[in-house]
Design an enzyme around this catalytic site. Structure first.
Site, short mmCIF file in Angstrom:
data_model
loop_
_atom_site.label_atom_id
_atom_site.label_comp_id
_atom_site.label_asym_id
_atom_site.label_seq_id
_atom_site.Cartn_x
_atom_site.Cartn_y
_atom_site.Cartn_z
N ASP A 17 22.31 44.25 -16.86
CA ASP A 17 21.38 44.33 -15.73
C ASP A 17 22.11 44.80 -14.48
OD1 ASP A 17 19.15 44.19 -14.12
OD2 ASP A 17 18.61 42.16 -14.67
N TRP A 77 12.73 50.47 -7.35
CA TRP A 77 12.45 49.30 -6.52
C TRP A 77 12.40 49.59 -5.03
CZ3 TRP A 77 11.59 44.54 -8.86
CH2 TRP A 77 11.92 44.45 -10.23
N THR A 108 5.91 47.11 -5.50
CA THR A 108 6.56 46.24 -4.51
C THR A 108 7.28 47.04 -3.42
OG1 THR A 108 8.56 46.13 -5.88
CG2 THR A 108 6.93 44.40 -6.19
N ASN A 115 17.54 48.94 -14.57
CA ASN A 115 18.21 48.82 -15.86
C ASN A 115 17.31 49.27 -17.01
OD1 ASN A 115 17.21 45.99 -14.79
ND2 ASN A 115 16.73 46.11 -16.98
N ASP A 169 21.78 47.35 -12.62
CA ASP A 169 21.00 48.51 -12.19
C ASP A 169 21.29 48.86 -10.74
OD1 ASP A 169 19.83 46.24 -11.21
OD2 ASP A 169 17.79 46.76 -11.72
N ARG A 171 7.91 45.16 0.04
CA ARG A 171 9.05 45.56 0.88
C ARG A 171 8.67 46.48 2.02
NH1 ARG A 171 11.97 45.28 -4.54
NH2 ARG A 171 12.64 43.11 -4.42
N GLY A 215 8.35 46.90 -12.64
CA GLY A 215 7.96 46.33 -13.93
C GLY A 215 9.03 46.42 -14.99
N GLY A 216 10.28 46.58 -14.57
CA GLY A 216 11.38 46.85 -15.50
C GLY A 216 11.65 45.78 -16.52
N GLU A 217 11.25 44.54 -16.26
CA GLU A 217 11.50 43.45 -17.20
C GLU A 217 10.30 43.20 -18.12
OE1 GLU A 217 14.84 43.69 -15.26
OE2 GLU A 217 13.03 43.40 -14.11
#
Length: 696
Positions: free
Chosen positions: A321, A260, A192, A278, A323, A148, A208-210
């Site tokens: 989710d 993020w 990112t 989240n 978030d 980004r 890396g939240g997931e």
């Protein structure tokens, strides 16, 4: 005679020394002036002849005080130049989401492949490039391969890479100055977001939240990359907020809450602000009882030390989710008749949360209201409801075919099990990562949002598996209701939290915006157009086809007395838009006409400004069907083929090879065509893999 010559030589030496001293002083003054451009005081001001941070300034307003381009003449904007970035980021797995930075006549841009380019403002020529050379086997990317943006300061260009590195390049040459392994991708982490340079530090969130990670923000010394502090968004034992996680459990160690976006800073208060992702796992609350701080929250910490100061949680014990990936925006305005230091952040819930940035208390009321319960999900008894207007619909009027409408399909409708519950918004609803912009004169926040109803599945024992290092940890299924998607672009008065205007788009809104003093808001569209809207009414005043999905925010700056707009046109894997590798510069003196839609999906031909190579482009001509699936299909269909964050349909019942080939080639419904990005042989290979091998 010798004495005369000797005296003459001494005078020449003295003159030479004097000239050298003056040159040194001038060089030092120029360097100091350049460094001063990145002082905390300078970065707190509105940008004019530069765009020095991802958000334009430390306030993250994405606002330009320039007004040479305004409502009366914006229709005259054309391309000044277009530069292709040598095919970087063209492969289907990449997304171009970076906002360009501008400093002293140079534009800095980074692609979804983490390749960095410096372009000359006047000519568009590539001054230098840095190839990231990412390992194609990186498996820690949640939502498409993207970046980004970069950061500037201390004579360096900073960027985070998908393999977990934070890298500093020399601003003038592009040569690497230092590189540190901020986190390991093998453990589920990636970078990112655009780093922020502030007061000699480089500050970045970690994604890396997931993947079962514990969220964090880190600060490094800009000189050498030395770690200065770490703030964990999920507090550990003995830290404030740890009691909002279950006792005698390691759930907090996999609790998510990743960051993020680029933080905002108030240098007078000395505070750094960001919002968080989240909790993990996303859809299974049974394994993490409690409110799960500081996930789905706005957090303020001391910029110099990383010490916690306050937080506000937007969603307690989130199981949807919902978030907060949209960047935090700071503003100063009169609220209730008093001048206040404000903060605004728009969540996936579809509300703007407007707080006092000194205390974290709501500037405009936010009420805790009871919500429906699902004991098996350990749901929170209440949720925050901001006073004011929701930006997106938060309920469904009619049930989609094949589903019962539970609780009117309203926000915060709980769920449990494999059947699924439809409700609005989904994890794509409200505001996602595309940054909002704020006009500090009009006190208006411009929000790119989406109306995408969700299908929520999870929470049961089927989805209660413990985390495995580096593997998906969502506790359910990423799902969307079988209903049309649309975009919503809105203007919100931050002094009242009321809508000023709002419009619905036929396509999903997936590009951040930038506002200007000329009464304009520039925002990209999925079909490749960059558009300019009237900030008072939302009426479109200008549009320009860039050739690929316009899914990155534009930047506005002045050079040699003229105002320009610069943007990356590169497409997006999750939005399913046409891929490209172009940077466009727009101005009132431009001569270039619009491009043809989807004209960049194949590597560009050789041009004077950007010789085409495929050094950074994935060579997919010789890879297997499994590798192509990993590159092109995983972001939408998931690693297991049963659905991912892009909302792709499950593939476990697909058996018709010819139909798969046709769908991949031509596209279907919301799925884009890949006929321009993959060869016929590659499409055959991935089709055979889907039908024959994926579910073996």
């Amino acid at each position: 005679m010798m004495k005369v010559v000797s005296a003459h030589l001494r005078r020449l030496s003295a003159l030479t020394l004097s000239l050298l001293t003056c040159t040194t002083l001038l060089t030092g003054a120029a360097a100091a002036q350049s460094l001063d451009a990145f002082s905390s005081q300078a970065l707190s001001k509105l940008p004019q002849n530069s765009w020095p941070t991802n958000g334009g300034s430390l306030f993250n307003q994405r606002y330009s005080p320039l007004a040479s381009i305004d409502r009366s003449n914006v229709a005259q904007l054309k391309g000044v130049w277009r530069t292709h970035l040598k095919g970087s980021g063209l492969a289907p797995k990449y997304s171009g989401e970076a906002q360009p930075l501008v400093h002293e006549g140079v534009i800095y841009i980074i692609t979804g492949a983490d390749d960095v380019f410096a372009l000359d403002v006047v000519s568009g020529n590539i001054l230098w490039e840095h190839a990231a050379n990412l390992d194609p086997k990186i498996a820690s990317v949640c939502c498409g391969w993207t970046n980004r943006g970069a950061g500037l300061g201390d004579g360096k260009v900073f960027f985070g890479a998908l393999d977990g590195r934070l890298v500093a390049l020399d601003m003038k040459t592009g040569k690497q100055v230092w590189s540190v392994q901020a986190e390991r991708w093998q453990e589920g982490f990636s970078l990112t977001t655009a780093p922020l340079y502030y007061d000699g530090m480089v500050i970045t969130g970690i994604a890396g939240g997931e993947l079962g990670v514990r969220g964090r923000v880190k600060a490094f010394d800009a000189r050498d990359g030395k770690l200065l502090w770490t703030f964990y968004t999920v507090p550990g034992p003995g830290e404030p907020g740890h009691d909002t996680w279950p006792k005698d459990s390691d759930a907090w160690q996999h609790g998510g809450g990743t960051v993020w976006h680029t933080p905002a800073v108030d240098r007078e208060l000395g505070l750094l602000y960001f919002s968080t992702g989240n909790p993990g796992p996303d859809f299974n609350g049974a394994v993490r009882g409690g409110d799960n701080l500081y996930t789905a929250s706005i957090v303020a910490i001391e910029a110099r030390t990383g010490k916690y100061r306050w937080h506000y949680q937007e969603v307690h014990h989130d199981i949807w989710d919902y978030d907060a990936p949209n960047p935090v925006v700071l503003f100063d305005a009169k609220v209730g008749g008093k001048q206040r230091k404000g903060l605004a952040q728009v969540g996936k819930t579809g509300w703007a949360y407007i707080l006092d940035r000194a205390t974290g208390k709501p500037l405009i009321g936010i009420d805790e209201r009871p919500v429906p319960q699902e004991p098996r999900q350990l749901t929170a008894a209440t949720q925050p409801y901001p006073r004011g207007d929701a930006i997106v619909p938060q309920q469904l009027d009619i049930a989609p075919e094949g589903y019962d409408l539970v609780n009117g399909g309203k926000i915060f409708t709980p769920f449990f099990g494999n059947k699924g519950v439809v409700a609005s918004p989904s994890l794509y609803g409200g505001a996602n990562w595309p940054p909002s912009s704020l006009d500090p004169v009009r006190n208006r926040l411009f929000v790119c949002a989406s109306d995408v109803p969700g299908l929520f599945v999870g929470g049961s024992e089927t989805h209660g598996k413990p985390p495995v290092l580096g593997e998906n940890y969502v506790g359910g299924v990423v799902g969307f209701a079988p209903m049309p998607r649309s975009g919503i672009f809105a203007a919100v008065d931050v002094t009242t939290n009321k809508l000023v205007w709002r419009q619905r788009w036929m396509d999903q809104c997936y590009s951040g915006s930038v506002a200007t003093a000329g009464g304009l808001v520039f925002v990209g569209r999925n079909d490749g157009r960059l558009t300019a809207l009237d900030s008072d009414t939302g009426r479109m005043l200008w549009q320009f086809q860039t050739g690929a999905g316009m899914n990155a925010p534009a930047s506005v700056f002045e050079h040699a007395g003229k105002q320009y707009v610069v943007a990356l046109s590169a497409g997006n894997a999750l939005a399913g838009t046409a891929h490209g590798d172009s940077v466009w510069l727009f101005g009132l003196d431009g001569k270039l006409p619009p491009a043809q839609a989807r004209d960049s999906e194949a590597p560009p031909a050789v041009t004077a400004t950007a010789p085409a190579t495929t050094a950074s482009t994935a060579n997919t001509s010789k890879v297997s069907g499994a590798e192509i699936f990993q590159q092109a299909c995983v972001p939408c269909h998931g690693t297991d083929g049963k659905g991912g964050h892009g909302g792709g349909a499950p593939l476990n019942k697909v058996t018709d090879l010819a139909a798969v080939v046709r769908t991949i080639t031509e596209g279907r419904k919301t799925m884009p065509p890949f006929g321009g990005a993959l060869t016929a042989e590659q499409i055959q290979a991935v089709s055979r893999y889907i039908v024959g091998d994926l579910f073996k």
